[in-house]
Design a protein around this motif. Structure first.
Motif, PDB file in Angstrom:
ATOM      1  N   THR A   1      -6.173  -0.912  -3.065  1.00  0.00           N
ATOM      2  CA  THR A   1      -5.074  -1.874  -3.065  1.00  0.00           C
ATOM      3  C   THR A   1      -5.318  -3.086  -3.951  1.00  0.00           C
TER       4      THR A   1
ATOM      5  N   TYR B   1      -6.653   7.168  -8.662  1.00  0.00           N
ATOM      6  CA  TYR B   1      -5.463   7.600  -7.920  1.00  0.00           C
ATOM      7  C   TYR B   1      -4.285   6.739  -8.349  1.00  0.00           C
TER       8      TYR B   1
ATOM      9  N   TYR C   1      -5.919   4.018   0.003  1.00  0.00           N
ATOM     10  CA  TYR C   1      -6.948   3.619   0.970  1.00  0.00           C
ATOM     11  C   TYR C   1      -6.647   2.238   1.547  1.00  0.00           C
ATOM     12  N   ARG C   2      -6.657   2.146   2.850  1.00  0.00           N
ATOM     13  CA  ARG C   2      -6.380   0.887   3.541  1.00  0.00           C
ATOM     14  C   ARG C   2      -7.646   0.041   3.630  1.00  0.00           C
TER      15      ARG C   2
ATOM     16  N   ARG D   1       0.864  -1.188   0.000  1.00  0.00           N
ATOM     17  CA  ARG D   1       0.000   0.000   0.000  1.00  0.00           C
ATOM     18  C   ARG D   1       0.895   1.231   0.000  1.00  0.00           C
ATOM     19  N   LEU D   2       1.025   1.858  -1.165  1.00  0.00           N
ATOM     20  CA  LEU D   2       1.821   3.065  -1.261  1.00  0.00           C
ATOM     21  C   LEU D   2       1.200   4.180  -0.422  1.00  0.00           C
ATOM     22  N   PRO D   3       1.993   5.182  -0.026  1.00  0.00           N
ATOM     23  CA  PRO D   3       1.464   6.270   0.817  1.00  0.00           C
ATOM     24  C   PRO D   3       0.227   6.922   0.196  1.00  0.00           C
ATOM     25  N   GLY D   4      -0.795   7.099   1.020  1.00  0.00           N
ATOM     26  CA  GLY D   4      -2.023   7.740   0.577  1.00  0.00           C
ATOM     27  C   GLY D   4      -3.065   6.805   0.017  1.00  0.00           C
TER      28      GLY D   4
ATOM     29  N   SER E   1      -0.202   0.205  -6.671  1.00  0.00           N
ATOM     30  CA  SER E   1      -0.320  -0.771  -5.579  1.00  0.00           C
ATOM     31  C   SER E   1      -1.119  -1.984  -6.027  1.00  0.00           C
TER      32      SER E   1
ATOM     33  N   PRO F   1      -1.159   6.163  -7.317  1.00  0.00           N
ATOM     34  CA  PRO F   1      -0.530   5.259  -6.345  1.00  0.00           C
ATOM     35  C   PRO F   1      -1.378   4.022  -6.043  1.00  0.00           C
TER      36      PRO F   1
ATOM     37  N   GLY G   1      -4.990  13.788  -4.134  1.00  0.00           N
ATOM     38  CA  GLY G   1      -4.210  12.963  -3.221  1.00  0.00           C
ATOM     39  C   GLY G   1      -5.049  11.892  -2.562  1.00  0.00           C
ATOM     40  N   ALA G   2      -4.703  11.568  -1.316  1.00  0.00           N
ATOM     41  CA  ALA G   2      -5.370  10.481  -0.604  1.00  0.00           C
ATOM     42  C   ALA G   2      -6.863  10.712  -0.445  1.00  0.00           C
TER      43      ALA G   2
END
Length: 219
Positions: A44, A65, A13-14, A8-11, A71, A67, A117-118
């Motif tokens: 992710t 997004y 969603y987990r 999971r790259l920065p930003g 991911s 990133p 961004g995130a």
């Protein structure tokens, strides 16, 4: 799914409560083996992987997004998953699908501008429906005859509105999963706005998450 290790790259969603609720609903829906699946707002890629493990033949996963796209491409590299960078319009190219999975941004926010961004993973306009309404409007054309859509979101942005919109667009619709969850950091940070907007009661610090199922039944 909880034991799955994901980059999971920065930003990005987990995977969390809405992800697990959707995974459970997908499992209980007994989706057809070999199905062509579209996942909107993949993050992710966790739901895409769950779909393959549940019997999907192929998955097209989409996210705006970059990133998240990178991911998801890494996490799904051993699975029959194609990850695309873009919004819902990129998904239409491959339609129709047997199954559509969606965990779109649904958190109400004060800004009328598109998030960057995130925050792209959660900010969805003043009523939380900027992406939900588009998804509901396109749902019928995204689905094959007999196909199924599962969409997860919060009660803060209107469960009845989603059900009514999907029905108005020709789909048989019902709520198939529910869970009460405490506010996370994003919602805790905007309780004043939510109270002023009348979206929560004074002192409320929880939300109901739902999974809504919509089926394209042919008469």
């Amino acid at each position: 799914m909880r034991l799955l290790r994901l980059l999971r790259l920065p930003g990005v969603y987990r995977p969390q409560a809405d992800t697990w609720l959707m995974t459970r609903a997908m499992r209980e829906a007994r989706l057809p083996d070999g199905a062509r699946v579209l996942e909107v707002c993949t993050g992710t890629g966790a739901l895409a992987i769950a779909a393959v493990r549940g019997g999907a033949g192929s998955v097209t996963a989409v996210d705006r997004y970059l990133p998240a796209v990178l991911s998801a491409r890494f996490n799904t590299r051993r699975y029959p998953v194609e990850v695309r960078h873009g919004d819902l319009s990129q998904a239409i190219d491959g339609a129709p699908f047997d199954v559509v999975l969606a965990n779109p941004p649904y958190v109400p926010c004060e800004s009328s501008h598109d998030a960057g961004g995130a925050a792209m993973a959660w900010d969805a306009g003043a009523d939380g429906r900027r992406h939900l309404d588009c998804l509901c409007d396109r749902a019928f054309e995204l689905l094959s005859p007999g196909g199924t859509m599962l969409v997860v979101h919060s009660s803060l942005c209107g469960i009845r509105r989603t059900v009514a919109s999907l029905r108005d667009n020709g789909l048989k619709t019902s709520v198939v999963a529910r869970a009460i969850e405490p506010f996370g950091p994003v919602l805790r940070g905007r309780v004043d706005f939510l109270e002023r907007a009348g979206l929560i009661a004074p002192g409320q610090r929880h939300e109901e998450l739902v999974v809504i199922r919509a089926d394209r039944t042919e008469r």
